[in-house]
Design a protein around this motif. Structure first.
Motif, short mmCIF file in Angstrom:
data_model
loop_
_atom_site.label_atom_id
_atom_site.label_comp_id
_atom_site.label_asym_id
_atom_site.label_seq_id
_atom_site.Cartn_x
_atom_site.Cartn_y
_atom_site.Cartn_z
N PRO A 1 0.84 -1.21 0.00
CA PRO A 1 0.00 0.00 0.00
C PRO A 1 0.87 1.25 0.00
CG PRO A 1 0.20 -0.81 2.23
CD PRO A 1 0.97 -1.78 1.36
N ILE A 2 0.23 2.42 -0.21
CA ILE A 2 0.97 3.68 -0.18
C ILE A 2 0.80 4.33 1.19
CG2 ILE A 2 1.01 4.15 -2.65
CD1 ILE A 2 -1.55 5.72 -2.36
N VAL A 3 1.88 4.95 1.64
CA VAL A 3 1.88 5.50 2.99
C VAL A 3 1.35 6.93 3.05
CG1 VAL A 3 4.21 6.46 2.98
CG2 VAL A 3 3.29 5.54 5.10
N THR A 4 1.38 7.64 1.89
CA THR A 4 1.00 9.07 1.86
C THR A 4 -0.39 9.34 2.45
OG1 THR A 4 2.44 9.53 -0.02
CG2 THR A 4 0.62 11.06 0.34
N PRO A 5 -1.46 8.67 2.00
CA PRO A 5 -2.78 8.98 2.56
C PRO A 5 -2.89 8.65 4.05
CG PRO A 5 -2.89 7.03 1.16
CD PRO A 5 -1.55 7.64 0.93
N MET A 6 -2.12 7.67 4.51
CA MET A 6 -2.15 7.32 5.94
C MET A 6 -1.55 8.44 6.77
SD MET A 6 -0.96 3.32 5.78
CE MET A 6 -1.59 2.19 4.56
N ILE B 1 -1.35 11.61 5.84
CA ILE B 1 -2.26 12.76 5.74
C ILE B 1 -3.40 12.61 6.74
CG2 ILE B 1 -3.93 13.92 4.24
CD1 ILE B 1 -2.08 13.24 1.88
N LYS B 2 -3.92 11.42 6.85
CA LYS B 2 -5.04 11.18 7.78
C LYS B 2 -4.60 11.24 9.24
CE LYS B 2 -8.53 7.72 9.02
NZ LYS B 2 -9.08 6.36 8.73
N GLU B 3 -3.49 10.60 9.57
CA GLU B 3 -3.03 10.51 10.96
C GLU B 3 -2.26 11.75 11.42
OE1 GLU B 3 -3.81 8.06 12.99
OE2 GLU B 3 -4.83 6.83 11.47
N ARG B 4 -1.63 12.49 10.42
CA ARG B 4 -0.80 13.66 10.72
C ARG B 4 0.33 13.32 11.71
NH1 ARG B 4 -2.78 18.48 9.04
NH2 ARG B 4 -1.74 19.66 10.71
N ARG B 5 0.84 12.13 11.56
CA ARG B 5 1.96 11.67 12.37
C ARG B 5 2.73 10.61 11.59
NH1 ARG B 5 0.93 6.65 14.37
NH2 ARG B 5 -1.25 5.96 14.41
N LYS B 6 3.87 10.17 12.14
CA LYS B 6 4.67 9.15 11.47
C LYS B 6 3.91 7.83 11.40
CE LYS B 6 8.33 7.31 13.54
NZ LYS B 6 9.71 7.15 14.07
N VAL B 7 3.96 7.20 10.21
CA VAL B 7 3.27 5.93 9.98
C VAL B 7 4.24 4.96 9.32
CG1 VAL B 7 1.39 4.75 8.77
CG2 VAL B 7 1.01 7.04 9.73
N THR B 8 4.23 3.70 9.77
CA THR B 8 5.09 2.67 9.19
C THR B 8 4.24 1.49 8.71
OG1 THR B 8 6.94 3.27 10.64
CG2 THR B 8 7.03 1.10 9.62
N VAL B 9 4.51 1.04 7.47
CA VAL B 9 3.76 -0.08 6.89
C VAL B 9 4.74 -1.03 6.19
CG1 VAL B 9 1.65 1.25 6.54
CG2 VAL B 9 3.35 1.11 4.69
N ILE B 10 4.26 -2.25 5.93
CA ILE B 10 4.99 -3.20 5.08
C ILE B 10 4.44 -3.07 3.67
CG2 ILE B 10 5.50 -5.61 4.59
CD1 ILE B 10 6.94 -4.71 7.01
N GLN B 11 5.31 -2.74 2.75
CA GLN B 11 4.90 -2.50 1.36
C GLN B 11 5.45 -3.60 0.45
OE1 GLN B 11 6.61 0.71 -1.35
NE2 GLN B 11 4.78 1.75 -0.52
#
Length: 458
Positions: A64-69, A71-81
């Protein structure tokens, strides 16, 4: 210092990192990217600039893409891509705010964790294998499975062994039939040891000993948190433990109708889910079932499913009771005597009178009863020679009364006839045909027929 020169310095710093670094605006448009970013995704970095990460995800470049996450959370987000090259990336997105607190950019960077995830999967599989082996060892410690062959001097038992050896070569389901204590688990182990799965596990399940409510959890296993009191790490089921080997379902006739349905589904599909699990698992085992019940009668009485009966009854093998295997009794006595001598480190010899009583006893409990008696004699005798006084009372009881009263005023021939009749009755109970009776008694077959007629034995 003009803006162009300032940006050139920033760009030089960005490219010097030699790491994946990607910058998008709040619309998801890529405004900056390092050379490493292009390498990771297998494209030219210049071709990424001005592209939308939303479009690139649709094209399959990454997800998935991290950008919208961010934008929504307005904080650092980490995902497995996952990339189009099937790589696994640990992607971290960080929001960048202007002096007024407005979100203006999203900066993301990644680390290739493909090998780590593969290693994690390998370790998970290894952990399951270790757990399976531990469970197998625990089960084997609680089983006394003889692996040194089966005694078969009698014709009926030779037929059983011949059939067992033939079907051992294929993975057909086998149904072992016979009274309690005849050695069904021993024959099942014999078949396993002579099959192509001999190096795999042999998992024995006593269906009559597992409570109805726990049967599914025992057979299929469960994930963590399946029910109150369950192992917090979950548990492998018996079907999974038997993978690559043999699953032996003893006393299968004792299963309730609801559990018969679950077993039937497992046999038909060879797939199952652990309790509260979401991952479908394969059941790669050879099935042997056993029962001392008349399953045909149980089907007629609607206490056993007909479809399950046909699934189990592919190759039926009936193991004869010990009373029909008189030729095997003495070798079995000697075998178990040696076994318990070794176990208890006691040398023992059975008196002839003891052997006589053991050979001619009817053994309603079959081989299991014989094993118990021999073990009892070895552990309770205080002298090297075991005499009849150490035999269980029920074994001596039939010898307490003489065949006839010696003080009785009767002709000798009457007494001899009485003894002859009792011997013939005993032989007839033990052997199916007059030919076998003759062999056992050491007389001709016509003589047996004549004597049976003389004493009115039919």
């Amino acid at each position: 210092m003009n803006d162009q020169h300032t940006w050139s310095e920033d760009l030089a710093i960005l490219q010097s990192l030699k790491d994946d670094l990607l910058v998008t605006n709040t619309d998801g448009i890529i405004v900056r990217a390092t050379e490493k970013t292009g390498e990771i995704y297998g494209v030219d970095t210049k071709d990424l600039i001005g592209k939308s990460v939303y479009d690139l995800e649709k094209e399959g470049l990454f997800t998935p893409i991290v950008t919208p996450m961010v934008i929504k959370e307005r904080r650092k987000v980490t995902v497995i891509q996952t990339t189009n090259k099937r790589k696994k990336l640990l992607v971290t997105g960080i929001p960048v705010f202007d002096p007024n607190g407005e979100l203006i950019f999203i900066v993301s960077y990644s680390h290739d964790v493909t090998e780590l995830i593969n290693l994690q999967h390998y370790l998970q599989v290894l952990e399951e294998d270790i757990e399976r082996v531990k469970s197998e060892l625990d089960m084997l410690r609680n089983k006394h499975l003889h692996a040194d062959g089966i005694i078969a001097n009698s014709e009926e038992m030779k037929t059983v062994i011949d059939t067992a050896l033939r079907v051992a070569e294929v993975d057909a389901t086998i149904l072992l039939l016979g009274e309690s204590g005849v050695g069904k688990s021993h024959v099942a182990k014999f078949i396993h040891n002579h099959s192509g799965r001999a190096k795999g596990p042999f998992i024995e399940v006593n269906c009559g000993a597992i409570p109805d409510a726990l049967f599914e959890a025992e057979l299929f296993g469960y994930e963590s948190g399946a029910f109150t009191g369950a192992n917090p790490k979950g548990k492998l089921g018996l079907a999974e433990l038997a993978s690559g080997g043999t699953l032996f379902l003893d006393e299968v006739g004792e299963l309730s109708l609801i559990n018969q349905v679950k077993l039937l589904k497992l046999i038909q599909e060879r797939r199952f889910f652990r309790l509260v699990g979401t991952k479908e698992r394969e059941a790669d085992f050879r099935l042997i079932a056993a029962t001392n019940r008349d399953l045909e009668a149980a089907v007629s009485e609607k206490t056993f499913r007909e479809d399950l009966y046909f699934r189990l009854n592919v190759v039926p093998i009936t193991i004869p009771p010990l009373r029909r295997r008189t030729e095997d009794i003495l070798p079995l006595i000697q075998h178990f005597l040696r076994q318990f001598e070794q176990k208890y480190k006691r040398k023992r010899t059975l008196d002839e009178a003891v052997i006589h009583r053991l050979i001619y006893y009817e053994w309603k409990g079959n081989v299991r009863e014989l094993i118990n008696v021999i073990e009892r004699l070895v552990v309770t005798s205080s002298s090297p020679v075991v005499t009849v006084d150490l035999l269980p009372a029920y074994l001596n009881r039939r010898y307490d009364q003489p065949l006839f009263d010696v003080h009785e005023n009767r002709p000798l021939q009457d007494i001899l006839d009485q003894v002859e009749r009792q011997v013939l009755l005993k032989a007839k109970r033990t052997h199916k045909t007059t030919v076998k009776m003759a062999q056992a008694l050491g007389i001709s077959q016509p003589s047996v027929v004549r004597k049976l007629k003389k004493h009115g034995i039919t």
